[in-house]
Motif scaffolding. Structure first.
Motif, short mmCIF file in Angstrom:
data_model
loop_
_atom_site.label_atom_id
_atom_site.label_comp_id
_atom_site.label_asym_id
_atom_site.label_seq_id
_atom_site.Cartn_x
_atom_site.Cartn_y
_atom_site.Cartn_z
N LEU A 189 0.57 -1.30 -0.16
CA LEU A 189 0.19 0.12 0.06
C LEU A 189 0.73 1.60 -0.03
O LEU A 189 0.55 2.22 -0.81
CB LEU A 189 -0.67 -0.03 1.34
N SER A 190 2.31 1.21 0.21
CA SER A 190 2.60 2.78 0.95
C SER A 190 3.54 2.12 -0.65
O SER A 190 3.24 3.64 -0.85
CB SER A 190 3.54 2.28 1.88
N ALA A 191 3.72 1.82 -1.51
CA ALA A 191 4.37 1.99 -2.98
C ALA A 191 3.65 2.48 -3.90
O ALA A 191 3.48 2.95 -4.45
CB ALA A 191 4.96 -0.04 -3.75
N LEU A 192 2.31 1.82 -3.77
CA LEU A 192 1.18 2.05 -4.33
C LEU A 192 0.22 3.98 -4.18
O LEU A 192 0.81 4.45 -4.94
CB LEU A 192 -0.56 1.14 -4.37
N ALA A 193 0.58 3.75 -2.75
CA ALA A 193 0.34 5.29 -2.73
C ALA A 193 1.31 6.38 -3.41
O ALA A 193 0.87 7.43 -3.54
CB ALA A 193 -0.03 4.96 -1.19
N THR A 194 2.35 6.27 -2.96
CA THR A 194 3.99 6.88 -3.15
C THR A 194 3.54 6.65 -4.82
O THR A 194 3.84 7.90 -5.55
CB THR A 194 5.19 6.63 -2.70
N LEU A 195 3.51 5.91 -5.40
CA LEU A 195 3.04 6.27 -7.17
C LEU A 195 2.00 6.41 -7.37
O LEU A 195 2.44 7.70 -8.04
CB LEU A 195 2.83 4.99 -8.10
N GLY A 196 1.10 6.95 -6.88
CA GLY A 196 0.17 7.30 -6.82
C GLY A 196 0.07 9.10 -6.85
O GLY A 196 -0.29 9.51 -7.53
N HIS A 220 6.02 13.90 -10.29
CA HIS A 220 7.39 13.46 -10.00
C HIS A 220 8.01 11.81 -9.81
O HIS A 220 8.22 11.24 -9.03
CB HIS A 220 7.82 13.71 -8.70
N HIS A 221 7.36 11.78 -10.79
CA HIS A 221 7.74 9.75 -10.69
C HIS A 221 8.94 9.62 -12.00
O HIS A 221 9.18 10.80 -12.60
CB HIS A 221 6.66 9.34 -11.46
N GLY A 222 9.03 9.04 -12.15
CA GLY A 222 10.55 8.32 -12.64
C GLY A 222 10.14 7.00 -13.16
O GLY A 222 10.16 6.17 -12.42
N ASN A 223 11.64 6.21 -13.59
CA ASN A 223 11.39 4.28 -14.14
C ASN A 223 11.81 4.53 -12.35
O ASN A 223 11.65 2.77 -12.33
CB ASN A 223 12.36 4.34 -14.80
N ALA A 224 12.60 5.01 -11.30
CA ALA A 224 13.40 4.06 -10.05
C ALA A 224 11.55 4.28 -9.87
O ALA A 224 11.48 2.89 -8.99
CB ALA A 224 14.03 5.71 -9.83
N ILE A 225 11.07 4.71 -9.40
CA ILE A 225 9.36 3.80 -8.00
C ILE A 225 8.92 4.07 -8.66
O ILE A 225 8.47 2.77 -8.15
CB ILE A 225 9.24 6.19 -8.23
N GLY A 270 15.31 1.03 -6.14
CA GLY A 270 14.07 2.68 -6.78
C GLY A 270 13.54 3.80 -5.70
O GLY A 270 13.66 4.39 -5.88
N ALA A 271 13.52 3.33 -4.33
CA ALA A 271 13.52 4.19 -3.45
C ALA A 271 13.97 4.87 -2.80
O ALA A 271 13.78 6.33 -2.68
CB ALA A 271 12.70 3.64 -2.18
N LEU A 272 15.21 4.63 -2.79
CA LEU A 272 16.54 5.23 -2.28
C LEU A 272 16.75 5.79 -3.75
O LEU A 272 17.27 7.29 -3.27
CB LEU A 272 17.79 5.08 -2.01
N THR A 273 17.00 5.70 -4.77
CA THR A 273 17.03 6.53 -5.68
C THR A 273 16.34 7.44 -5.86
O THR A 273 16.60 8.65 -6.19
CB THR A 273 17.28 6.02 -7.29
#
Length: 171
Positions: free
Chosen positions: A81-88, A95-100, A162-165
């Motif tokens: 859920l935290s991954a999907l929320a961050t991407l959302g 502010h998205h990129g290939n890493a996230i 990816g999160a750290l990048t």
């Protein structure tokens, strides 16, 4: 670049939420990665060394009393859920990129794979002692499970990277 469906006010609101969401995701993926390394190096060798005897022997050891299933029942969904929320939040704020994106895909894939393959099989191994399957088959299944777990841990490492990048790219 502003997303076509986001007005200035919405973009500001999204940005206000984006960094805390990213940090939450980083914490979750770090916890999961660390837990996964611990399990791969300590827990999995304990139960998988010589099935079916090691399945039965593991259930009384101090390691098996840690309630790993209870831990992952809470942590895995929070991670996904935290991954999907961050991407959302990253997508409309541009502010998205290939890493996230890659990180989120790996995180969700690992959680789904865990629910579909890893969790049911380890439960069968440890709860049923492998059932009535011949020892040779149980040994092969345990080796496959452990080998695939290293792939799962690799995907978790990619998600962590990816999160750290993504965070590094915002500073």
């Amino acid at each position: 670049m502003q997303a076509p469906f986001a007005d200035t006010q919405t973009d500001g609101d999204v940005m206000t939420l984006y960094m805390p969401a990213l940090w939450s995701y980083i914490v979750m993926v770090s916890v999961v990665f660390g837990s996964g390394v611990y399990e791969a190096l300590v827990v999995h060798p304990a139960w998988s060394r010589k099935p079916p005897e090691s399945f039965r022997g593991f259930m009384g050891t101090p390691v098996s009393r840690m309630n790993l299933a209870g831990y992952w029942k809470v942590v895995a969904p929070l991670w996904a859920l935290s991954a999907l929320a961050t991407l959302g939040l990253a997508l409309p704020a541009a502010h998205h990129g290939n890493a996230i994106i890659g990180s989120t895909v790996c995180s969700v894939a690992v959680v789904v794979w865990t629910l579909v393959y890893f969790r049911p099989n380890v439960e069968r191994f440890l709860t049923d002692g492998g059932g009535n399957a011949p020892p040779e088959r149980l040994q092969a299944e345990a080796r496959r499970w452990v080998g695939l777990n290293w792939v799962r841990l690799g995907l978790t490492a990619i998600a962590w990277w990816g999160a750290l990048t993504t965070l590094a790219n915002h500073w």
